[in-house]
Scaffold this active site. Structure first.
Site, PDB file in Angstrom:
ATOM      1  N   LYS A 157      62.586  43.897  43.135  1.00 38.42           N
ATOM      2  CA  LYS A 157      61.244  43.641  43.679  1.00 38.42           C
ATOM      3  C   LYS A 157      61.324  42.785  44.945  1.00 38.42           C
ATOM      4  O   LYS A 157      60.324  42.466  45.557  1.00 38.42           O
ATOM      5  CB  LYS A 157      60.372  42.931  42.639  1.00 38.42           C
ATOM      6  CG  LYS A 157      60.084  43.795  41.414  1.00 38.42           C
ATOM      7  CD  LYS A 157      59.089  43.094  40.517  1.00 38.42           C
ATOM      8  CE  LYS A 157      59.056  43.631  39.119  1.00 38.42           C
ATOM      9  NZ  LYS A 157      58.557  44.997  38.991  1.00 38.42           N
ATOM     10  N   CYS A 166      51.619  47.988  32.808  1.00 34.33           N
ATOM     11  CA  CYS A 166      52.319  47.234  31.738  1.00 34.33           C
ATOM     12  C   CYS A 166      51.582  45.935  31.413  1.00 34.33           C
ATOM     13  O   CYS A 166      52.215  44.922  31.050  1.00 34.33           O
ATOM     14  CB  CYS A 166      53.769  46.948  32.090  1.00 34.33           C
ATOM     15  SG  CYS A 166      54.747  48.416  32.361  1.00 34.33           S
ATOM     16  N   GLN A 222      57.055  38.508  40.039  1.00 34.97           N
ATOM     17  CA  GLN A 222      56.148  38.804  41.164  1.00 34.97           C
ATOM     18  C   GLN A 222      55.993  37.604  42.092  1.00 34.97           C
ATOM     19  O   GLN A 222      55.183  37.639  43.020  1.00 34.97           O
ATOM     20  CB  GLN A 222      54.762  39.229  40.641  1.00 34.97           C
ATOM     21  CG  GLN A 222      54.771  40.473  39.772  1.00 34.97           C
ATOM     22  CD  GLN A 222      55.081  41.762  40.536  1.00 34.97           C
ATOM     23  OE1 GLN A 222      55.051  41.800  41.772  1.00 34.97           O
ATOM     24  NE2 GLN A 222      55.380  42.820  39.814  1.00 34.97           N
ATOM     25  N   ASP A 248      58.058  33.621  34.084  1.00 34.48           N
ATOM     26  CA  ASP A 248      58.343  34.977  34.521  1.00 34.48           C
ATOM     27  C   ASP A 248      58.019  35.017  36.021  1.00 34.48           C
ATOM     28  O   ASP A 248      56.852  35.048  36.418  1.00 34.48           O
ATOM     29  CB  ASP A 248      57.457  35.950  33.724  1.00 34.48           C
ATOM     30  CG  ASP A 248      57.520  37.372  34.265  1.00 34.48           C
ATOM     31  OD1 ASP A 248      58.124  37.585  35.329  1.00 34.48           O
ATOM     32  OD2 ASP A 248      56.946  38.273  33.611  1.00 34.48           O
ATOM     33  N   HIS A 286      52.731  40.392  31.534  1.00 36.36           N
ATOM     34  CA  HIS A 286      53.346  41.721  31.541  1.00 36.36           C
ATOM     35  C   HIS A 286      53.917  41.974  30.139  1.00 36.36           C
ATOM     36  O   HIS A 286      54.308  41.028  29.461  1.00 36.36           O
ATOM     37  CB  HIS A 286      54.463  41.705  32.587  1.00 36.36           C
ATOM     38  CG  HIS A 286      55.136  43.010  32.835  1.00 36.36           C
ATOM     39  ND1 HIS A 286      56.129  43.507  32.030  1.00 36.36           N
ATOM     40  CD2 HIS A 286      54.963  43.927  33.818  1.00 36.36           C
ATOM     41  CE1 HIS A 286      56.545  44.669  32.504  1.00 36.36           C
ATOM     42  NE2 HIS A 286      55.852  44.951  33.603  1.00 36.36           N
TER      43      HIS A 286
HETATM   44  N1  C6P Z   1      56.391  44.976  36.838  1.00 38.24           N
HETATM   45  C1  C6P Z   1      54.971  46.530  38.014  1.00 38.24           C
HETATM   46  O1  C6P Z   1      54.724  47.635  38.522  1.00 38.24           O
HETATM   47  P1  C6P Z   1      61.748  44.438  35.334  1.00 38.24           P
HETATM   48  O2  C6P Z   1      61.262  45.811  35.035  1.00 38.24           O
HETATM   49  O3  C6P Z   1      62.565  43.859  34.230  1.00 38.24           O
HETATM   50  O4  C6P Z   1      62.404  44.331  36.675  1.00 38.24           O
HETATM   51  O5  C6P Z   1      60.439  43.519  35.471  1.00 38.24           O
HETATM   52  C2  C6P Z   1      59.522  43.429  34.428  1.00 38.24           C
HETATM   53  C3  C6P Z   1      58.355  42.601  34.850  1.00 38.24           C
HETATM   54  C4  C6P Z   1      58.153  41.365  34.275  1.00 38.24           C
HETATM   55  N2  C6P Z   1      57.149  40.573  34.659  1.00 38.24           N
HETATM   56  C5  C6P Z   1      56.295  40.925  35.613  1.00 38.24           C
HETATM   57  C6  C6P Z   1      55.211  39.976  36.027  1.00 38.24           C
HETATM   58  C7  C6P Z   1      56.421  42.176  36.229  1.00 38.24           C
HETATM   59  O6  C6P Z   1      55.555  42.525  37.182  1.00 38.24           O
HETATM   60  C8  C6P Z   1      57.459  43.048  35.827  1.00 38.24           C
HETATM   61  C9  C6P Z   1      57.590  44.419  36.406  1.00 38.24           C
HETATM   62  C10 C6P Z   1      56.360  46.251  37.522  1.00 38.24           C
HETATM   63  O7  C6P Z   1      54.124  45.658  37.922  1.00 38.24           O
HETATM   64  C11 C6P Z   1      56.909  47.387  36.718  1.00 38.24           C
HETATM   65  S1  C6P Z   1      56.077  47.612  35.200  1.00 38.24           S
END
Ligand code: C6P
Length: 417
Positions: A238, A376, A215, A212, A135
């Site tokens: 999430k 992203c 997910q 990370d 991401h």
């Molecule tokens: N992905 C998606 O629709 P935040 O925004 O900080 O809570 O998470 C960022 C992030 C980091 N790593 C991974 C693997 C992610 O999937 C995400 C967030 C969302 O896939 C929003 S772009």
């Protein structure tokens, strides 16, 4: 049409679960909502919503700052929540649980501080190792660090199924590698990476690993001690919790070795104009008034997930994934991007001749929420020579009949266009 021939093999009471999510019981564009954008953010159960409103209606005060009753109550709840998180991911100590704004903030904290910790970041130059499926949140902060330090960003390639190429990973790990930063589960492909094995290999060369887990944590059991992860990052929103709150888990020895991320209240022991001494963990990394109601809501989200059982969630979502994969592939011209052997409940796809954006817009007209675009993960889309995909990402409150609606909706769109 009802394709639901697959019997449920897990003990999950879907009607009971759904009754706790008020937002799921609404109509969108005249149809009952089907919410398949859980990868972006999940819906929230009543207990989480109540925890947030209860804070404002009954406990509202700042934490770690007051001797008065309300502040003491809020502080107790806040610190109990930290222990709930610690137990949830099996961290050794609650000092290793840092409250942040989310996964992005957690990764930025590490990428901003790590190069100032000689115990972790030895010498000049070096390399930061990430993968093709990251991401943007696990790419850009490292690029910024590389610009600042002169380190090089190295990228582990993936195969056509969307899996890390193991031999390439081993080749890229070297005595130049300063840190490996890798996603546990790809938000676009759904690939579950073999992170335990990857961490083992990196540790053979004394390289720290950041995971990370944005997910992963909502969908599977994560045990940071068993993984031996050095840093593990995730977001509450999430995993049925509030927005604006996340977790950085870090081994105590590494967090102690790093300087603070930001200066301000809470992160100090004493301040004078001549010299400031910093607070102990975890407060050293929590400058300013935190997102208190977010933390309390996150604790309730974890209790809610524990009530169902994360293993039950994983099994149920796996059945949703298998069912959706099978029926989506019956649609002529539909291609799934990401066919790894180990997958979480995410399906990104393209349909020949129809733009992803049009599919998303038309599905929305039928009350079905999916994500369209690059999610992203622009470099990953480039790897597959596409600019955008449609993504359906499932949560434990989704049903087989909702998947039927998606499949029927896509068939209608194909006829329309
Ligand atoms: N992905 C998606 O629709 P935040 O925004 O900080 O809570 O998470 C960022 C992030 C980091 N790593 C991974 C693997 C992610 O999937 C995400 C967030 C969302 O896939 C929003 S772009």
């Amino acid at each position: 049409m009802n394709y639901a021939s697959t019997p449920l093999s897990v003990t999950i009471n879907i009607d009971e679960i759904r009754s706790h999510f008020p937002s799921l019981h609404q109509k969108v564009n005249g149809y009952p909502l089907v919410y398949f954008d859980n990868g972006a953010t999940s819906q929230k159960p009543d207990v989480v919503i109540e925890a947030v409103t209860q804070f404002y209606s009954q406990q509202n005060s700042n934490v770690h700052r007051g001797v008065h009753t309300l502040s003491q109550k809020a502080t107790d709840l806040f610190e109990e929540a930290r222990i709930t998180v610690q137990k949830f991911i099996n961290a050794k100590s609650s000092n290793e649980i840092i409250f942040t704004k989310g996964t992005t903030d957690s990764i930025n904290l590490i990428s901003s501080c790590i190069a100032h910790a000689p115990l972790l970041w030895r010498g000049e130059g070096g390399e930061v190792l990430i993968s093709t499926m990251e991401h943007h949140s696990n790419i850009v902060p490292w690029q910024m660090l590389c610009e600042e330090t002169g380190a090089l960003l190295k990228v582990i390639p993936i195969n056509d199924q969307g899996e890390i190429i193991w031999e390439e990973y081993l080749k890229l790990l070297s005595n130049k590698t300063k840190i490996v930063a890798i996603t546990h589960v790809s938000n676009t492909l759904g690939t579950i990476n073999p992170i335990k094995k990857m961490i083992d290999e990196a540790h053979k060369k004394n390289i720290p690993v950041l995971i990370d887990g944005a997910q992963a944590v909502p969908h599977m059991k994560v045990n940071v001690q068993d993984l031996d992860a050095d840093f593990y990052c995730f977001s509450a929103h999430k995993m049925v919790g509030p927005t604006g709150i996340g977790i950085l888990y870090g081994k105590e020895k590494w967090l102690n070795a790093m300087p603070p991320y930001q200066g301000g209240g809470s992160m100090i022991k004493s301040v004078s104009f001549e010299k400031t001494t910093y607070n102990d963990l975890p407060y050293k990394f929590e400058a300013g008034t935190p997102h208190i109601e977010g933390v309390l809501g996150l604790a309730k989200a974890i209790e809610f997930i524990n009530g169902i059982g994360i293993e039950n969630i994983q099994e149920y979502e796996h059945e949703l994934l298998a069912y959706a994969t099978k029926h989506l592939l019956e649609i002529e011209g539909l291609k799934i991007i990401g066919t790894a052997k180990e997958k979480a409940s995410v399906i990104s796809f393209v349909i020949e001749g129809i733009h992803a954006f049009d599919i998303g817009t038309l599905l929305d007209q039928m009350g079905i929420a999916v994500r369209t675009g690059h999610h992203c993960t622009q470099p990953l889309h480039e790897r597959f020579n596409i600019s955008s995909t449609v993504r359906a990402s499932f949560a434990f409150y989704n049903t087989f009949s909702e998947i039927d609606r998606l499949v029927d909706g896509l068939k209608r769109i194909k006829k329309m266009i």
